[in-house]
Design an enzyme around this catalytic site. Structure first.
Site, PDB file in Angstrom:
ATOM      1  N   ARG A  95       0.836  -1.213   0.000  1.00 16.01           N
ATOM      2  CA  ARG A  95       0.000   0.000   0.000  1.00 16.01           C
ATOM      3  C   ARG A  95       0.870   1.262   0.000  1.00 16.01           C
ATOM      4  NH1 ARG A  95       0.153   3.803   2.445  1.00 16.01           N
ATOM      5  NH2 ARG A  95       0.000   2.804   4.477  1.00 16.01           N
ATOM      6  N   GLU A 138      13.525  15.499   5.536  1.00 17.25           N
ATOM      7  CA  GLU A 138      14.984  15.610   5.696  1.00 17.25           C
ATOM      8  C   GLU A 138      15.339  15.237   7.136  1.00 17.25           C
ATOM      9  OE1 GLU A 138      16.426  19.372   4.309  1.00 17.25           O
ATOM     10  OE2 GLU A 138      15.364  19.159   2.397  1.00 17.25           O
ATOM     11  N   TRP A 167      14.393   8.777   4.436  1.00 19.04           N
ATOM     12  CA  TRP A 167      13.154   8.010   4.610  1.00 19.04           C
ATOM     13  C   TRP A 167      12.301   8.011   3.342  1.00 19.04           C
ATOM     14  CZ3 TRP A 167      13.668   5.048   8.543  1.00 19.04           C
ATOM     15  CH2 TRP A 167      14.307   5.486   9.698  1.00 19.04           C
ATOM     16  N   THR A 169      10.490   6.402   0.458  1.00 16.30           N
ATOM     17  CA  THR A 169       9.945   5.139  -0.046  1.00 16.30           C
ATOM     18  C   THR A 169      10.196   5.052  -1.553  1.00 16.30           C
ATOM     19  OG1 THR A 169       8.241   5.229   1.645  1.00 16.30           O
ATOM     20  CG2 THR A 169       7.814   3.748  -0.219  1.00 16.30           C
ATOM     21  N   CYS A 243      -0.502  16.994  -1.418  1.00 11.26           N
ATOM     22  CA  CYS A 243      -0.153  15.605  -1.800  1.00 11.26           C
ATOM     23  C   CYS A 243      -0.331  14.696  -0.590  1.00 11.26           C
ATOM     24  CB  CYS A 243       1.301  15.495  -2.264  1.00 11.26           C
ATOM     25  SG  CYS A 243       1.715  16.599  -3.602  1.00 11.26           S
ATOM     26  N   ARG A 273      -7.917 -23.584  17.899  1.00 11.89           N
ATOM     27  CA  ARG A 273      -6.983 -23.823  19.002  1.00 11.89           C
ATOM     28  C   ARG A 273      -7.741 -24.394  20.206  1.00 11.89           C
ATOM     29  NH1 ARG A 273      -1.979 -24.861  20.761  1.00 11.89           N
ATOM     30  NH2 ARG A 273      -1.320 -23.620  22.559  1.00 11.89           N
ATOM     31  N   LEU A 343      -2.734 -15.083  19.380  1.00 12.88           N
ATOM     32  CA  LEU A 343      -2.056 -16.197  18.710  1.00 12.88           C
ATOM     33  C   LEU A 343      -0.955 -16.827  19.579  1.00 12.88           C
ATOM     34  CD1 LEU A 343      -3.632 -15.199  16.219  1.00 12.88           C
ATOM     35  CD2 LEU A 343      -1.563 -15.425  14.892  1.00 12.88           C
ATOM     36  N   GLU A 368       3.594  10.163   7.020  1.00 14.33           N
ATOM     37  CA  GLU A 368       2.429  10.945   6.549  1.00 14.33           C
ATOM     38  C   GLU A 368       1.780  11.705   7.702  1.00 14.33           C
ATOM     39  OE1 GLU A 368       1.423  11.393   3.587  1.00 14.33           O
ATOM     40  OE2 GLU A 368       2.669   9.928   2.532  1.00 14.33           O
ATOM     41  N   THR A 370       2.713  12.155  11.993  1.00 11.02           N
ATOM     42  CA  THR A 370       2.644  11.188  13.096  1.00 11.02           C
ATOM     43  C   THR A 370       1.264  11.256  13.746  1.00 11.02           C
ATOM     44  OG1 THR A 370       3.367  12.751  14.784  1.00 11.02           O
ATOM     45  CG2 THR A 370       5.118  11.602  13.585  1.00 11.02           C
TER      46      THR A 370
END
Ligand SMILES: Cc1cc2nc3c(=O)[nH]c(=O)nc-3n(C[C@H](O)[C@H](O)[C@H](O)COP(=O)(O)OP(=O)(O)OC[C@H]3O[C@@H](n4cnc5c(N)ncnc54)[C@H](O)[C@@H]3O)c2cc1C
Length: 389
Positions: A95, A138, A167, A169, A243, A273, A343, A368, A370
């Protein structure tokens, strides 16, 4: 109509979708579950992105799906959100790729670019034959991008770009970067082909989160750019933030996919389980946890859907996006942690999904904007008093 997916739908959320929205979502789900999902743990372990799926995502109309013209699908905002949800059901890394390519690279070229930039990049980025990255952050200015030091100087017949980003992507995978830099007193966006002399990307290895996603540092050393590299309609930081609003909208939907994936895994697990001679699902504490998670996910589904309606009606405010990004990602992180716990020891293994999602969501909560920054945005909207600085 194909069954969209086996997931929690307590309030007939699907009933509010159109047949084309359901079909688009089911098609992507089917592709990801048959061709990609099983390989994700391997990519996660190797810290690699499944790059072979990029042209296939392009062919499925996933990249920049909500943009129009230039051969792009131009789907409505809810369809776009549903696609982000399917990508993140598979892995947040996938994503993240979709968000960067569509919301952070194609969107600014579409919204602020020249005709020449649009024609050169949008078809290739949409088909997945080119990859983009977005350079805003930056080292000294994550939550405060206005502190950026990267600078573009106007040299008359060209620009000279100097600085660095981190950082980022897709940095090492990218053919093109949308880079935000100071120009005079303002901040502007530039379209920078990664092959330009003086541009280098360095992989950031050793992440414990979003491992199936490539993250890089970008360096710009006396990069000579033609005048045509400027995004002519970009106007200061507000264009970069526009953006981010697009990407944050997709994240609010994507987080649902991660949470639903964990919930489905935990629900299946507790039915099988056997402990104390009966299924784990029969214990009250487990049912309380499942009921709380189901409620959280259901609320998040409805929040995302309403966000999409507001976006399509042109009434969406960025504080509403902040509320949804913050709330849905926090919900997904809580859910992933709870499922990991349910789990037991198995929950720490890569063959199960919950801990991978949990680790991924730590990044999603940070990037995007915090979790705290989104609370501050909503707080500023409620009180009229910005508390950022
Ligand atoms: C995996 C990953 C991928 C990324 N991809 C991209 C990308 O493609 N392009 C890009 O440009 N960036 C990218 N980022 C960067 C991301 O957007 C930043 O990490 C984020 O904005 C936070 O900045 P920071 O890490 O410097 O944290 P900081 O800004 O240093 O924040 C540290 C802490 O301080 C808190 N804080 C900050 N300001 C305030 C305040 N005013 N009041 C109270 N608390 C505050 C924060 O909430 C946080 O808890 C990525 C990050 C990650 C982890």
């Amino acid at each position: 109509m194909p069954q969209i997916i086996p997931h929690l739908d307590f309030y007939d959320f699907e009933e509010m979708l159109t047949s084309s929205q359901k079909m688009m979502s089911a098609t992507l789900r089917s592709y990801l579950s048959t061709k990609v999902e099983k390989r994700i743990p391997e990519f996660f372990e190797r810290e690699e992105f499944p790059i072979d799926c990029v042209p296939e995502l392009g062919a499925l109309g996933v990249l920049g799906a909500n943009l129009d013209g230039y051969g792009l699908p131009g789907v409505d905002s809810i369809s776009y959100g549903l696609l982000m949800r399917e990508l993140e059901r598979c892995d947040s890394g996938l994503r993240s790729f979709g968000s960067v390519q569509g919301a952070l690279v194609m969107y600014p070229i579409h919204a602020f670019g020249s005709e020449e930039q649009k024609e050169e990049w949008l078809p290739k980025l949409g088909q997945g034959t080119a990859i983009g990255c977005f350079g805003l952050t930056e080292a000294d200015g994550g939550s405060d991008p206005s502190a950026m030091k990267t600078r573009c100087e106007d040299k008359g017949d060209h620009y000279l770009l100097n600085g660095s980003k981190m950082w980022i992507t897709n940095g090492n995978l990218a053919d093109v970067a949308v880079v935000w830099a100071k120009l005079g007193d303002g901040i502007r966006g530039f379209v920078v082909p990664m092959k330009t002399e003086g541009v280098t990307a360095r992989r950031m290895k050793g992440k414990m989160s979003l491992r199936a996603s490539v993250t890089s540092e970008l360096y710009f050393d006396k990069v000579k750019l033609p005048k045509s590299a400027l995004l002519p309609k970009s106007e200061g930081l507000k264009s970069a933030l526009a953006c981010l609003s697009q990407a944050r909208y997709g994240i609010a939907w994507g987080a649902l996919g991660a949470a639903e994936s964990c919930f489905t895994e935990a629900l299946d697990y507790v039915k099988d389980r056997i402990l104390f001679a009966k299924p784990l699902a029969s214990f009250q504490l487990i049912q309380k946890k499942l009921a709380t998670m189901a409620t959280d996910i259901t609320q998040a589904q409805l929040l995302a859907l309403r966000l999409g309606q507001l976006k399509d009606s042109g009434k969406l405010h960025f504080a509403q996006i902040s509320m949804a990004k913050q709330a849905n990602v926090a919900m997904a992180l809580r859910t992933a942690r709870e499922c990991r716990d349910i789990l037991g020891a198995n929950g720490i293994m890569l063959e199960y999904k919950s801990m991978r999602h949990m680790c991924n969501l730590e990044s999603v909560s940070t990037y995007e904007g915090t979790n705290d920054i989104h609370s501050l945005i909503v707080g500023a909207h409620l009180t009229g008093i910005p508390a950022f600085s």
